[in-house]
Design an enzyme around this catalytic site. Sequence first.
Site, mmCIF file in Angstrom:
data_model
loop_
_atom_site.group_PDB
_atom_site.id
_atom_site.type_symbol
_atom_site.label_atom_id
_atom_site.label_comp_id
_atom_site.label_asym_id
_atom_site.label_seq_id
_atom_site.Cartn_x
_atom_site.Cartn_y
_atom_site.Cartn_z
ATOM 1 N N LYS A 150 1.984 -16.051 -0.007
ATOM 2 C CA LYS A 150 2.478 -16.459 -1.326
ATOM 3 C C LYS A 150 3.991 -16.669 -1.197
ATOM 4 O O LYS A 150 4.789 -16.159 -1.999
ATOM 5 C CB LYS A 150 2.121 -15.374 -2.366
ATOM 6 C CG LYS A 150 2.309 -15.784 -3.810
ATOM 7 C CD LYS A 150 1.318 -16.805 -4.311
ATOM 8 C CE LYS A 150 1.632 -17.212 -5.743
ATOM 9 N NZ LYS A 150 0.845 -18.370 -6.209
ATOM 10 N N TYR A 161 0.821 -1.206 0.000
ATOM 11 C CA TYR A 161 0.000 0.000 0.000
ATOM 12 C C TYR A 161 0.858 1.261 0.000
ATOM 13 O O TYR A 161 1.317 1.737 1.032
ATOM 14 C CB TYR A 161 -1.045 -0.068 1.128
ATOM 15 C CG TYR A 161 -2.149 -0.987 0.659
ATOM 16 C CD1 TYR A 161 -1.864 -2.333 0.431
ATOM 17 C CD2 TYR A 161 -3.406 -0.527 0.328
ATOM 18 C CE1 TYR A 161 -2.817 -3.192 -0.102
ATOM 19 C CE2 TYR A 161 -4.372 -1.377 -0.185
ATOM 20 C CZ TYR A 161 -4.067 -2.713 -0.399
ATOM 21 O OH TYR A 161 -5.008 -3.548 -0.933
ATOM 22 N N ASP A 217 -7.253 -7.508 1.702
ATOM 23 C CA ASP A 217 -8.194 -6.600 1.052
ATOM 24 C C ASP A 217 -9.010 -7.375 0.006
ATOM 25 O O ASP A 217 -10.244 -7.281 -0.055
ATOM 26 C CB ASP A 217 -7.379 -5.477 0.387
ATOM 27 C CG ASP A 217 -8.207 -4.279 0.028
ATOM 28 O OD1 ASP A 217 -9.399 -4.254 0.353
ATOM 29 O OD2 ASP A 217 -7.659 -3.354 -0.596
ATOM 30 N N ASP A 223 -13.217 -8.928 0.260
ATOM 31 C CA ASP A 223 -14.319 -8.610 -0.658
ATOM 32 C C ASP A 223 -14.961 -9.896 -1.170
ATOM 33 O O ASP A 223 -16.190 -9.996 -1.288
ATOM 34 C CB ASP A 223 -13.822 -7.786 -1.856
ATOM 35 C CG ASP A 223 -14.044 -6.291 -1.642
ATOM 36 O OD1 ASP A 223 -13.975 -5.857 -0.485
ATOM 37 O OD2 ASP A 223 -14.278 -5.570 -2.635
ATOM 38 N N ASP A 270 -3.700 -18.154 -3.613
ATOM 39 C CA ASP A 270 -4.506 -18.600 -4.754
ATOM 40 C C ASP A 270 -5.376 -19.789 -4.365
ATOM 41 O O ASP A 270 -6.573 -19.846 -4.697
ATOM 42 C CB ASP A 270 -3.623 -18.902 -5.981
ATOM 43 C CG ASP A 270 -2.317 -19.597 -5.632
ATOM 44 O OD1 ASP A 270 -1.989 -19.707 -4.430
ATOM 45 O OD2 ASP A 270 -1.623 -20.053 -6.555
#
Length: 356
Positions: free
Chosen positions: A190, A136, A247, A251, A223
């Site tokens: 990851k 970010y 984030d 959603d 993933d």
Amino acid sequence: MRVPEKSILVLPGDGIGPEIARATSEVVKASAEVFGLDLSLHSMNIGFTALADHGTTLPQSVIDAAQEADGVILGPVSHNAYPPLAEGGVNPSGILRTALDLFANIRPARSRPGVPTPIANPIDLIIVRENLEGFYADRNMHLGPGEFMPTPDTALAIRRVTVTASRRIAEQAFSIAAQRPGQRVAAIHKANVMRVSDGLFLREVRRVAENYPEIAYEEILVDAAAALLVRDPSRFDVIVTTNMFGDILSDLASELSGGLGLAASLNAGPTHAAAQAQHGSAPDLAGKDSANPVSLIGSAAMLLDHLGFNDAASAIETACEAALADPASRTADLGGALGTSAFAKLIADRIKEGHS
Ligand code: ATP
């Protein structure tokens, strides 16, 4: 036990922000009245309204007031539509998270009785997302943005992952899991390609996990986690992850639980907390009295709980759940006919009736 007087600063924001913030304030005031809370609410402008009045989307006086307050109710902001920094456009959400040290973004996603979802299995999980670093660019550097362009055809982004931030977000996740017996924690990462940065994150989460031997702990690639969330979200309880993965996955999780209009969240730190819906300012719905305020009302309930007003928080949750269970008392995003303000009045009335 009586909770000492608390103050909440309401920052309505842009788009649907003023409507859902008004609805949320009405519900919080009703719960304060019913439960006799020593709670004061006051409001200040941010976003486009503040830009017009003060030349900036986040006046210093608002940052100072947020630091003084015990909690903030932060409406969504249209920061992508703001002018450049030199003309007063800053993202209030990113700046307040840094200024108030709101390192943890706690994002629950839960199926509600009767509310249609796109999946067969119920979902009831909490995503604990690191809030101040990762990719970010507006908050991960001490000075200057974490993105830059060395030549016109090359863009670079810095991803910051520190021991301190990884450890404290892990602590937050395990302490939340410890309050809910039988819960497990999944670290989402990851590290197979981001070996150094996600490697450090996982190393620190594992260290914290060792202090909670009673809580089952697993590590899942981001993933695979996205696929598993759709296939069987019931296998997740508490998810701890870095900023961007959290984030995106939140959603997904909120959509699986019934939609963005239900998606509450709390930004928390050692001294401050801010209620903030997971979604943006939804300019397409602004001014139409049709947005679903449950996202911000639920966020405010999380804030009240955090401040020690537990009975008021659960009364708000119960009233929302009862309203959502009946198709006649839902907003348009869930196929209902109630407007934002009528929904808020219904919730406020239910809270009052529940204790009359
Ligand atoms: P921004 O530019 O601020 O990110 P956006 O509209 O691009 O805003 P979101 O606000 O996150 O992104 O929402 C995407 C869509 O989801 C909205 O256009 C709207 O249709 C729907 N939506 C979001 N929040 C709500 C809500 N509280 N009630 C009803 N629908 C919502």
